[in-house]
Design a protein around this motif. Structure first.
Motif, short mmCIF file in Angstrom:
data_model
loop_
_atom_site.label_atom_id
_atom_site.label_comp_id
_atom_site.label_asym_id
_atom_site.label_seq_id
_atom_site.Cartn_x
_atom_site.Cartn_y
_atom_site.Cartn_z
N UNK A 30 0.82 -1.20 0.00
CA UNK A 30 0.00 0.00 0.00
C UNK A 30 0.85 1.26 0.00
N UNK A 31 0.30 2.36 -0.50
CA UNK A 31 1.02 3.62 -0.51
C UNK A 31 0.47 4.57 -1.54
N UNK A 32 1.09 5.73 -1.63
CA UNK A 32 0.83 6.73 -2.66
C UNK A 32 2.03 7.66 -2.66
N UNK A 33 2.05 8.61 -3.56
CA UNK A 33 3.16 9.54 -3.59
C UNK A 33 3.36 10.27 -2.28
N UNK A 34 2.29 10.47 -1.54
CA UNK A 34 2.36 11.16 -0.25
C UNK A 34 3.27 10.44 0.73
N UNK A 35 3.46 9.13 0.54
CA UNK A 35 4.31 8.37 1.45
C UNK A 35 5.74 8.88 1.44
N UNK A 53 2.17 9.66 -8.37
CA UNK A 53 1.21 8.68 -7.88
C UNK A 53 1.12 7.62 -8.97
N UNK A 54 1.44 6.39 -8.66
CA UNK A 54 1.32 5.34 -9.67
C UNK A 54 -0.13 5.21 -10.14
N UNK A 55 -0.32 4.68 -11.33
CA UNK A 55 -1.67 4.50 -11.85
C UNK A 55 -2.50 3.69 -10.87
N UNK A 56 -3.71 4.18 -10.59
CA UNK A 56 -4.57 3.52 -9.61
C UNK A 56 -4.49 4.13 -8.24
N UNK A 57 -3.59 5.10 -8.05
CA UNK A 57 -3.32 5.65 -6.72
C UNK A 57 -3.39 7.17 -6.72
N UNK A 58 -3.76 7.73 -5.56
CA UNK A 58 -3.73 9.18 -5.39
C UNK A 58 -4.51 9.91 -6.45
N UNK A 59 -3.85 10.86 -7.12
CA UNK A 59 -4.52 11.68 -8.12
C UNK A 59 -4.42 11.15 -9.53
N UNK A 60 -3.85 9.97 -9.72
CA UNK A 60 -3.71 9.40 -11.06
C UNK A 60 -5.02 8.74 -11.50
N UNK A 61 -5.08 8.38 -12.78
CA UNK A 61 -6.25 7.67 -13.28
C UNK A 61 -6.39 6.34 -12.54
N UNK A 176 -3.75 3.53 2.18
CA UNK A 176 -4.83 2.71 1.63
C UNK A 176 -5.77 3.52 0.75
N UNK A 177 -5.95 4.80 1.09
CA UNK A 177 -6.78 5.68 0.28
C UNK A 177 -8.24 5.27 0.24
N UNK A 178 -8.88 5.56 -0.88
CA UNK A 178 -10.31 5.28 -1.02
C UNK A 178 -10.54 3.87 -1.54
N UNK A 179 -11.79 3.57 -1.81
CA UNK A 179 -12.15 2.21 -2.24
C UNK A 179 -11.47 1.83 -3.54
N UNK A 182 -7.84 0.98 -2.88
CA UNK A 182 -7.72 -0.35 -2.25
C UNK A 182 -7.92 -1.46 -3.27
N UNK A 183 -8.81 -1.24 -4.23
CA UNK A 183 -9.00 -2.24 -5.29
C UNK A 183 -7.74 -2.37 -6.13
N UNK A 184 -7.07 -1.25 -6.39
CA UNK A 184 -5.82 -1.30 -7.16
C UNK A 184 -4.74 -2.07 -6.40
N UNK A 185 -4.67 -1.83 -5.09
CA UNK A 185 -3.70 -2.56 -4.26
C UNK A 185 -3.95 -4.06 -4.37
N UNK A 186 -5.21 -4.45 -4.20
CA UNK A 186 -5.55 -5.86 -4.27
C UNK A 186 -5.25 -6.46 -5.63
N UNK A 187 -5.54 -5.71 -6.70
CA UNK A 187 -5.31 -6.23 -8.04
C UNK A 187 -3.81 -6.45 -8.30
N UNK A 188 -2.98 -5.52 -7.83
CA UNK A 188 -1.53 -5.65 -8.06
C UNK A 188 -0.97 -6.80 -7.23
N UNK A 189 -1.37 -6.88 -5.97
CA UNK A 189 -0.88 -7.96 -5.12
C UNK A 189 -1.30 -9.32 -5.67
#
Length: 273
Positions: A30-35, A53-61, A176-179, A182-189
């Motif tokens: 988990x993470x975002x550029x803010x980390x 922010x990687x794709x799927x995270x923070x302010x990215x698509x 973890x951010x928003x929903x 979290x879905x992006x985290x799960x998909x990558x893992x």
């Protein structure tokens, strides 16, 4: 670093500050550029610091499929971002999944990475995978296991258990951010665990061929990637291994001061070549 997020044509959002040699800081999951903010604020203004922010995270698509979130896709978007900013080369430092993205960028555009930092990451197709994560790749129980292991509560537990004994866990809002995040985290893992050979064999080959200054850092209390994994990474990269005593997995959160000093040293090593 108080600069507002800017979104590139590739959909990857980023913050930028300073001027001079370019440093790109890639977050993990988990993470975002803010980390990276605590460490970035300790870097001198004489460095041009870019934190995506990687794709799927923070302010990215926010794509949802692993095919649109994997390290190669992230590296392609990062490559487009740096081309858009007319940056020919940079020191690239990646934590966790960010390390995979950094290595993928080396494989795609070797001349674009003038020095590399790898922190608590995996670059091998055969890492030790502890139970219950081994269940993620099982044909019958895998889908259910992935839904449970990568749920919000499970990811929150990952944050709590991923730091050293004297450190408070990272902020769930940042990591973890928003929903959708979290879905992006799960998909990558999930995608990484079920496609280890396909994803990591090319990364290992790239790691073994690195011919730029490299820095490898690891926490000696990392519960997810053992120090032996760090030593293997350092050996392959031709680098010494920097151990952060008492630290766990989330090094940008746990050791920002030391990381800032190490990043400055890495940039200076490249400048001396």
């Amino acid at each position: 670093m108080n600069e507002e997020l800017t979104q590139s044509k590739s959909g990857m959002a980023f913050r930028r500050s300073g001027g001079g040699p370019v440093v790109v800081l890639l977050h993990g999951i988990p993470g975002s550029g803010e980390a990276w903010r605590p460490a970035a604020e300790m870097l001198p203004a004489s460095l041009d610091v870019i934190i995506p922010d990687l794709l799927g995270f923070g302010g990215s698509i926010r794509p949802t499929r692993f095919e649109d979130l994997g390290a190669q896709t992230q590296a392609s978007a990062l490559e487009e971002l740096l081309d858009e900013l007319q940056i020919e080369s940079a020191t690239v430092v990646g934590h966790d999944f960010g390390g995979s993205v950094a290595l993928s960028l080396v494989g795609r555009r070797p001349a674009m990475v003038r020095a590399i930092g790898l922190l608590a990451t995996n670059a091998f197709p055969d890492p030790p995978v502890p139970f219950p994560l081994t269940m993620a790749s099982m044909r019958i129980v895998g889908p259910l296991a992935r839904r449970i292991m990568f749920s919000g509560p499970a990811l929150s537990m990952m944050l709590r258990e991923g730091v050293g004994p004297a450190t408070s866990p990272p902020d769930p809002l940042t990591y973890l951010g928003d929903r959708e995040q979290r879905r992006a985290i799960g998909a990558i893992l999930a995608g990484s665990l079920t496609r280890l050979t396909e994803i990591y064999e090319p990364l290992e080959a790239t790691l073994c061929q690195i011919d730029v200054p490299a820095f490898v850092g690891w926490g000696d209390h990392d519960p997810y990637f053992a120090v032996t994994q760090g030593q293997r990474t350092a050996n392959a990269a031709g680098s010494e291994l920097r151990i952060y005593e008492g630290a766990g997995h989330f090094l940008p959160h746990e050791r920002p001061t030391e990381l800032a000093a190490n990043i400055i040293e890495l940039v200076e090593r490249r400048s001396r070549r």
